[in-house]
Design a protein around this motif. Sequence first.
Motif, PDB file in Angstrom:
ATOM      1  N   VAL A   1      -9.801  -0.426  -2.427  1.00  8.49           N
ATOM      2  CA  VAL A   1      -9.504  -0.761  -1.187  1.00  8.49           C
ATOM      3  C   VAL A   1      -8.505   0.267  -0.605  1.00  8.49           C
ATOM      4  O   VAL A   1      -8.421   0.583   0.564  1.00  8.49           O
ATOM      5  CB  VAL A   1      -8.919  -2.172  -1.258  1.00  8.49           C
ATOM      6  CG1 VAL A   1      -8.128  -2.462   0.187  1.00  8.49           C
ATOM      7  CG2 VAL A   1     -10.069  -2.944  -1.063  1.00  8.49           C
ATOM      8  N   GLU A   2      -7.485   0.854  -1.414  1.00 10.27           N
ATOM      9  CA  GLU A   2      -6.707   1.825  -0.803  1.00 10.27           C
ATOM     10  C   GLU A   2      -6.979   3.076  -0.343  1.00 10.27           C
ATOM     11  O   GLU A   2      -6.624   3.789   0.412  1.00 10.27           O
ATOM     12  CB  GLU A   2      -5.323   1.886  -1.658  1.00 10.27           C
ATOM     13  CG  GLU A   2      -4.591   0.712  -2.060  1.00 10.27           C
ATOM     14  CD  GLU A   2      -4.180  -0.074  -0.622  1.00 10.27           C
ATOM     15  OE1 GLU A   2      -3.856   0.581   0.378  1.00 10.27           O
ATOM     16  OE2 GLU A   2      -4.275  -1.353  -0.763  1.00 10.27           O
TER      17      GLU A   2
ATOM     18  N   LEU B   1     -10.283   3.437   0.467  1.00 16.01           N
ATOM     19  CA  LEU B   1     -10.965   3.424   1.832  1.00 16.01           C
ATOM     20  C   LEU B   1      -9.944   3.473   3.091  1.00 16.01           C
ATOM     21  O   LEU B   1     -10.365   4.093   4.136  1.00 16.01           O
ATOM     22  CB  LEU B   1     -11.760   2.131   1.740  1.00 16.01           C
ATOM     23  CG  LEU B   1     -12.668   1.859   2.809  1.00 16.01           C
ATOM     24  CD1 LEU B   1     -13.761   2.852   2.886  1.00 16.01           C
ATOM     25  CD2 LEU B   1     -13.546   0.590   2.564  1.00 16.01           C
ATOM     26  N   ARG B   2      -8.770   2.742   3.045  1.00 19.70           N
ATOM     27  CA  ARG B   2      -7.621   2.608   3.738  1.00 19.70           C
ATOM     28  C   ARG B   2      -7.528   3.939   4.409  1.00 19.70           C
ATOM     29  O   ARG B   2      -7.314   4.545   5.482  1.00 19.70           O
ATOM     30  CB  ARG B   2      -6.526   2.107   3.536  1.00 19.70           C
ATOM     31  CG  ARG B   2      -5.764   1.201   4.387  1.00 19.70           C
ATOM     32  CD  ARG B   2      -4.398   0.670   3.865  1.00 19.70           C
ATOM     33  NE  ARG B   2      -4.631  -0.400   2.737  1.00 19.70           N
ATOM     34  CZ  ARG B   2      -4.869  -1.828   2.959  1.00 19.70           C
ATOM     35  NH1 ARG B   2      -5.133  -2.210   4.368  1.00 19.70           N
ATOM     36  NH2 ARG B   2      -4.826  -2.586   1.990  1.00 19.70           N
TER      37      ARG B   2
ATOM     38  N   TYR C   1     -10.649 -10.564  -1.928  1.00 23.32           N
ATOM     39  CA  TYR C   1     -10.778  -9.236  -2.135  1.00 23.32           C
ATOM     40  C   TYR C   1     -12.381  -8.865  -1.782  1.00 23.32           C
ATOM     41  O   TYR C   1     -12.956  -9.857  -2.199  1.00 23.32           O
ATOM     42  CB  TYR C   1     -10.471  -8.671  -3.730  1.00 23.32           C
ATOM     43  CG  TYR C   1     -10.406  -7.115  -3.847  1.00 23.32           C
ATOM     44  CD1 TYR C   1      -9.105  -6.488  -3.727  1.00 23.32           C
ATOM     45  CD2 TYR C   1     -11.601  -6.409  -3.939  1.00 23.32           C
ATOM     46  CE1 TYR C   1      -8.893  -5.305  -3.989  1.00 23.32           C
ATOM     47  CE2 TYR C   1     -11.309  -4.952  -3.865  1.00 23.32           C
ATOM     48  CZ  TYR C   1     -10.110  -4.471  -4.046  1.00 23.32           C
ATOM     49  OH  TYR C   1      -9.951  -2.807  -4.112  1.00 23.32           O
ATOM     50  N   PRO C   2     -12.406  -8.083  -1.069  1.00 28.68           N
ATOM     51  CA  PRO C   2     -14.040  -7.853  -0.471  1.00 28.68           C
ATOM     52  C   PRO C   2     -14.949  -7.445  -1.691  1.00 28.68           C
ATOM     53  O   PRO C   2     -14.381  -7.057  -2.825  1.00 28.68           O
ATOM     54  CB  PRO C   2     -13.847  -6.912   0.545  1.00 28.68           C
ATOM     55  CG  PRO C   2     -12.599  -6.216   0.062  1.00 28.68           C
ATOM     56  CD  PRO C   2     -11.741  -7.089  -0.413  1.00 28.68           C
TER      57      PRO C   2
ATOM     58  N   LEU D   1     -10.102  -2.697  -9.345  1.00 26.84           N
ATOM     59  CA  LEU D   1      -9.256  -3.169  -8.036  1.00 26.84           C
ATOM     60  C   LEU D   1      -8.061  -3.909  -8.491  1.00 26.84           C
ATOM     61  O   LEU D   1      -7.760  -4.179  -9.538  1.00 26.84           O
ATOM     62  CB  LEU D   1     -10.290  -4.261  -7.432  1.00 26.84           C
ATOM     63  CG  LEU D   1     -10.828  -5.236  -8.276  1.00 26.84           C
ATOM     64  CD1 LEU D   1      -9.755  -6.520  -8.212  1.00 26.84           C
ATOM     65  CD2 LEU D   1     -12.153  -5.568  -7.784  1.00 26.84           C
ATOM     66  N   ILE D   2      -7.204  -3.880  -7.388  1.00 30.79           N
ATOM     67  CA  ILE D   2      -5.846  -4.712  -7.599  1.00 30.79           C
ATOM     68  C   ILE D   2      -5.914  -5.651  -6.404  1.00 30.79           C
ATOM     69  O   ILE D   2      -6.069  -5.180  -5.359  1.00 30.79           O
ATOM     70  CB  ILE D   2      -4.770  -3.713  -7.565  1.00 30.79           C
ATOM     71  CG1 ILE D   2      -4.401  -2.834  -8.753  1.00 30.79           C
ATOM     72  CG2 ILE D   2      -3.498  -4.639  -7.692  1.00 30.79           C
ATOM     73  CD1 ILE D   2      -3.410  -1.949  -8.788  1.00 30.79           C
ATOM     74  N   HIS D   3      -5.838  -6.822  -7.011  1.00 32.02           N
ATOM     75  CA  HIS D   3      -5.615  -7.931  -5.652  1.00 32.02           C
ATOM     76  C   HIS D   3      -4.670  -7.930  -4.708  1.00 32.02           C
ATOM     77  O   HIS D   3      -3.520  -7.517  -5.339  1.00 32.02           O
ATOM     78  CB  HIS D   3      -5.993  -9.400  -6.358  1.00 32.02           C
ATOM     79  CG  HIS D   3      -7.344  -9.600  -6.725  1.00 32.02           C
ATOM     80  ND1 HIS D   3      -8.137 -10.397  -6.150  1.00 32.02           N
ATOM     81  CD2 HIS D   3      -7.948  -9.364  -7.907  1.00 32.02           C
ATOM     82  CE1 HIS D   3      -9.144 -10.400  -6.618  1.00 32.02           C
ATOM     83  NE2 HIS D   3      -9.394  -9.843  -7.891  1.00 32.02           N
TER      84      HIS D   3
ATOM     85  N   GLU E   1      -7.030   3.150  -6.446  1.00 33.44           N
ATOM     86  CA  GLU E   1      -7.411   1.654  -6.379  1.00 33.44           C
ATOM     87  C   GLU E   1      -8.331   1.897  -5.063  1.00 33.44           C
ATOM     88  O   GLU E   1      -8.102   2.721  -4.125  1.00 33.44           O
ATOM     89  CB  GLU E   1      -6.130   0.700  -5.907  1.00 33.44           C
ATOM     90  CG  GLU E   1      -6.551  -0.798  -6.031  1.00 33.44           C
ATOM     91  CD  GLU E   1      -7.008  -1.350  -4.980  1.00 33.44           C
ATOM     92  OE1 GLU E   1      -7.684  -2.554  -5.352  1.00 33.44           O
ATOM     93  OE2 GLU E   1      -7.420  -0.836  -3.940  1.00 33.44           O
TER      94      GLU E   1
ATOM     95  N   SER F   1       0.731  -1.193  -0.234  1.00 40.53           N
ATOM     96  CA  SER F   1      -0.043  -0.085  -0.119  1.00 40.53           C
ATOM     97  C   SER F   1       0.843   1.151   0.292  1.00 40.53           C
ATOM     98  O   SER F   1       1.960   1.385   0.893  1.00 40.53           O
ATOM     99  CB  SER F   1      -0.814   0.014   1.311  1.00 40.53           C
ATOM    100  OG  SER F   1      -1.785  -1.178   1.363  1.00 40.53           O
TER     101      SER F   1
ATOM    102  N   ILE G   1     -17.349  -1.598  -0.884  1.00 40.54           N
ATOM    103  CA  ILE G   1     -16.070  -0.827  -1.027  1.00 40.54           C
ATOM    104  C   ILE G   1     -16.747   0.287  -1.505  1.00 40.54           C
ATOM    105  O   ILE G   1     -16.400   1.531  -0.572  1.00 40.54           O
ATOM    106  CB  ILE G   1     -15.137  -1.427  -1.647  1.00 40.54           C
ATOM    107  CG1 ILE G   1     -14.515  -2.754  -1.363  1.00 40.54           C
ATOM    108  CG2 ILE G   1     -13.746  -0.499  -1.674  1.00 40.54           C
ATOM    109  CD1 ILE G   1     -13.944  -2.717   0.171  1.00 40.54           C
TER     110      ILE G   1
END
Lengths: 644, 199
Positions: B84-85, B87-88, B114-115, B106-108, B82, B53, B120
């Motif tokens: 998830v990143e 959201l993080r 992966y959710p 997305l990138i796994h 991306e 990340s 997300i």
Amino acid sequence: MSGVGIDAPGSTQLFIGNEAIARGALEAGIGVASAYPGTPSTEIMASLISVAKEMNFYAEWSVNEKVAMEVAAGASFAGIRAITSMKQNGVNVAFDFLANLVMSGIGAGLVLVSCDDPSTISSSNEQDLRNIAKWLDIPLLEPATFQEAKDMTKWAFDLAEELNTICMIRSVTRIAHARGNVRLGELPKKEQKAHFDSICPVVPTLPKFISYPSAWLHSQLHAKLDKARELFESSPFNWYTGPEEAELLIITGGSCWLYSLEAVKALKLENKVGILKLGTIWPLPRKLIELHLGKSQKILMVEEIDPFLEGSIKELVADLPPATPRPTFYGKHSGHINAYGELNPDLVIEVIASIMNLTYESRPAEYSKKAEEIPFTYMPPRIMTFCSGCPHRATFWAIKNALRLDGRDGFVTGDIGCYTLAIGPAGFFQMRTMYCMGAGAGVANGLGKLGQFGFNQPVLAVCGDSTFFHAAIPALINGIYNKSNFTLVILDNNATAMTGFQPHPGTGVTGMGEITTAVDMEALCHSLGVQVEVCDPFDLENSTATLLKAIAQDGGPRVVIMRRECELVRGRRDKKPPYKVHVDPDKCLGEACGCDRLCTRIFGCPGLVWDSESGKATIDETICTGCGVCTDICPQGAIIREAV
Amino acid sequence: MKTLAKDPLNLIIAGVGGQGNVMISLLIGKAFIKEGYFVTIGETYGASQRSGSVMSHLRISRENQYSPFIPNGRADIILGMEPVETLRILQQFGNSDVITIANSRLIHAAGMEYPSLDKIVAAIEGLSAKSWLINATDEAMKLGDPIFANMILIGALVGSGIFPIDKKSMELVLRESFPGEKFDTNMVAFNKGMELVAQ
């Protein structure tokens, strides 16, 4: 001229701290620059070397930091200003020379830049190199901004010449790798002439550049420091901001100054808290500090890693006249700030708020609650791994299988490089010891002599190609001489990959791009009388068999070279993959296979993806580099590679 | 001289190592430097080419140089490469006023499940005062290379109007950074990004 060499005095550039330092060296008129790459210091030399030819100075990637330091000193002895830069661990390597160099003094201005890495972001350990300056009795400057990184570096050469001693600059990751405004100064235009004149000014019959075993020379070093202290008392790199009488006085320097400024602002304490910012860190400007100590009864030291300022300033307070009121100190000794790890504005806000009895809210509590309610599963962690197509993944796959086939609980001793990731899942947890450059081979020497104590586990030492030249050769020679039983595996990807693909003595090209003799590592090993095998790690079958054969041998060391170019270098040059890879969904049995997702869960190349909808593996074409190695690990032969 | 709605303006670029964070932050930073601002950029190195990340913190001010760390909860704009990143970063640095522009491709994460993308996206929208989710990678693949997603996202950032840099200033920086044909293709990507947020 572009980059750090741009001839535009007065213009503002957006430089990383390392570029700012490089620019400072150019404005000081350096003639020689030398370094061994190491995060976070690498870009100092990388940016200098990129302009060296055009700007008519000499720059090199040296074989290691000790030699880099000696190269720069050689230039200084002949009247040419020189700079060397390294990461904190590199200074350990150069230390033996440095500790002797300080005894003689220098010729032209000589500057050592050490980039420390608080919180070990890209390092195997955490060290505070301010202590080294104190130990060596040399002046140390520490920039707080990008502008200062440039200005201080330029001035450090004048200072070194005035004091006749090497001058050190300490930078940290958040200066080195952060980017900010730098207003450029003039570039000198004069020609330089080198001449080695070694006449000692004290005793003309003696050579000057000798580390004489003399306590008197040591005392002379102290006199140089006294002179430095006098100069630092009025240095423009030290200043105070805040009220004349403060409820709290912060003493800080380097990267922590901006954190302190922001923290005071965030807590709206500008009228209550003063900040004494120091740029001349060793020796400390005693009178200046004494003057400001009187501003408050509460003193907070904000600094990273060791309580260096804290200890030094407390020493200074101990020498004050007995009647002087003693302030209360806050910092690492009091437990308000950790004596490890890096700081940031949040941490400094927290400390000031606790001392001043304030509460601080970073955002509305309601929002925080909502943010914290997001399930952990929504944000799966990303574990660092080898790049897609990296030869190291294949090498460690072969090592793992060879050690398992051998069956005697063999293991890998390693060191520093991309391949250090083999301590984790990226390299299947194969690396079982990891210390400094070359230590895998050194430690293997000791393990390889334990046969008389019933030790029969095979020992595989790994090192990279650049590391081999840097520090592993003496360990290999030691093993040959002392008949130590181990296998040295050289992971030869034809670059110092981890720090940005710098060339090294084995690559046949110098840092400045000149073609040179490539030191042939096989020939070198042969000449030492050691057996050498060369493998392509992408050929898993042959690599495993060759490693197994080497492991099975007894007696002195043997060498296996795993040779395959770094995928990032190949990809950038070739622009196209060797194979187009895809998963045949009819052949992939998914969970029914029994391989327990060997490709995505264990082999773990980022290009391999588990598709939970179809319950099968697939390839992410935006990430796959087409090495095709995964074809050979799938038990069903479901991963198909087609030559492009 | 243009002023900032808030000083310092805090922008975070979030992504996965290898996507091009450093390039995006540098191009945006240069545009602000040209207009006389103080710019500080903090990067994640080390993990940058190794699928970890990564984030870049950009801090822009008329007044002074800021540190390379945006304090927790103090991001004004998040540019996510991306989901998830993105959201993080929102979880740590978001606040009730934060504006988000994110790539929905997305990138796994190696070895991890992966959710659901819908969840997300809902979480990103829930934590942003305003948000745009665009499939920059797919648009980039149409232009021949996923790397153009970066330029599409810069175009979206400028096009959204939440940012005190206009097309003209950005174009100037791109012209200096990309020679000849490369400039033209990058401008196509940039314009695509502007278009995607204008819809």
